[in-house]
Design a protein around this motif. Structure first.
Motif, mmCIF file in Angstrom:
data_model
loop_
_atom_site.group_PDB
_atom_site.id
_atom_site.type_symbol
_atom_site.label_atom_id
_atom_site.label_comp_id
_atom_site.label_asym_id
_atom_site.label_seq_id
_atom_site.Cartn_x
_atom_site.Cartn_y
_atom_site.Cartn_z
ATOM 1 N N ASP A 7 1.181 8.542 -0.989
ATOM 2 C CA ASP A 7 2.184 9.270 -1.782
ATOM 3 C C ASP A 7 1.805 9.251 -3.262
ATOM 4 O OD1 ASP A 7 3.724 10.015 0.295
ATOM 5 O OD2 ASP A 7 5.323 8.544 -0.031
ATOM 6 N N GLN A 8 1.362 8.082 -3.717
ATOM 7 C CA GLN A 8 0.974 7.951 -5.129
ATOM 8 C C GLN A 8 -0.216 8.843 -5.460
ATOM 9 O OE1 GLN A 8 0.223 3.868 -6.107
ATOM 10 N NE2 GLN A 8 2.380 3.343 -5.914
ATOM 11 N N TYR A 10 -1.145 11.550 -3.802
ATOM 12 C CA TYR A 10 -0.703 12.947 -3.745
ATOM 13 C C TYR A 10 0.057 13.320 -5.016
ATOM 14 C CZ TYR A 10 -1.986 13.534 1.187
ATOM 15 O OH TYR A 10 -2.679 13.664 2.363
ATOM 16 N N ARG A 11 0.923 12.408 -5.463
ATOM 17 C CA ARG A 11 1.708 12.688 -6.674
ATOM 18 C C ARG A 11 0.775 12.871 -7.877
ATOM 19 N NH1 ARG A 11 5.603 8.365 -6.699
ATOM 20 N NH2 ARG A 11 6.067 9.135 -4.644
ATOM 21 N N SER A 12 -0.269 12.050 -7.944
ATOM 22 C CA SER A 12 -1.157 12.186 -9.106
ATOM 23 C C SER A 12 -1.978 13.469 -9.019
ATOM 24 C CB SER A 12 -2.018 10.941 -9.310
ATOM 25 O OG SER A 12 -2.962 10.858 -8.298
#
Ligand code: FES
Length: 146
Positions: A7-8, A10-12
């Protein structure tokens, strides 16, 4: 990789495309222009394409919208440049399936757009993510009928 780490990551990737959009602007030698808005929020995208010999030679976008919509537009233009129009339509359908939470063919290299797969869990944001792809579909769909 744990779900949290993914998730991290993908978020970045999404924030990188939002802050440093690829292919932002208007093509001067475009032959396809599409304006589309997200009816739920009124945000807009202006997509210009240069299509020749059935290939998306170049693509640029401008618009106003949230990070997901602008990142998605950036990723879409990056992915479809140099692709045949029929393949661009296939990618648009595949992206739409991804947003509906359907399994997508994992033999296809999705590049950065995979980072948007998590949006499927947030129905209110799906229209944000698909805005640029709907514009693409309309643009290459019309062009390939000419
Ligand atoms: Fe308008 Fe996302 S809130 S496109």
């Amino acid at each position: 990789m744990s779900t949290n780490k993914l998730d991290q990551l993908y978020r970045s990737v999404i924030m990188d495309h939002y802050k440093n959009p690829r292919n932002k602007g208007v093509l001067s030698d475009n032959n396809v222009t599409i304006d589309m808005n997200n009816p739920t929020c009124g945000d807009v995208i202006h997509l210009t394409l240069q299509v020749e010999d059935g290939v998306v030679q170049d693509a640029k976008f401008e618009g106003e919208g949230c990070s997901i919509s602008m990142a998605s537009a950036s990723m879409m233009t990056q992915l479809v440049k140099g692709k045949k129009t029929e393949d661009a339509v296939k990618y648009a359908h595949l992206f739409s399936d991804m947003m509906l939470g359907k399994d997508v063919d994992d033999s296809v290299d999705l590049g950065d757009i995979e980072a948007l797969s998590g949006v499927a869990k947030f129905p209110a944001r799906i229209k944000c993510a698909t805005l640029a792809w709907k514009a693409l579909e309309k643009g290459v769909g019309n062009e390939s009928e000419e």
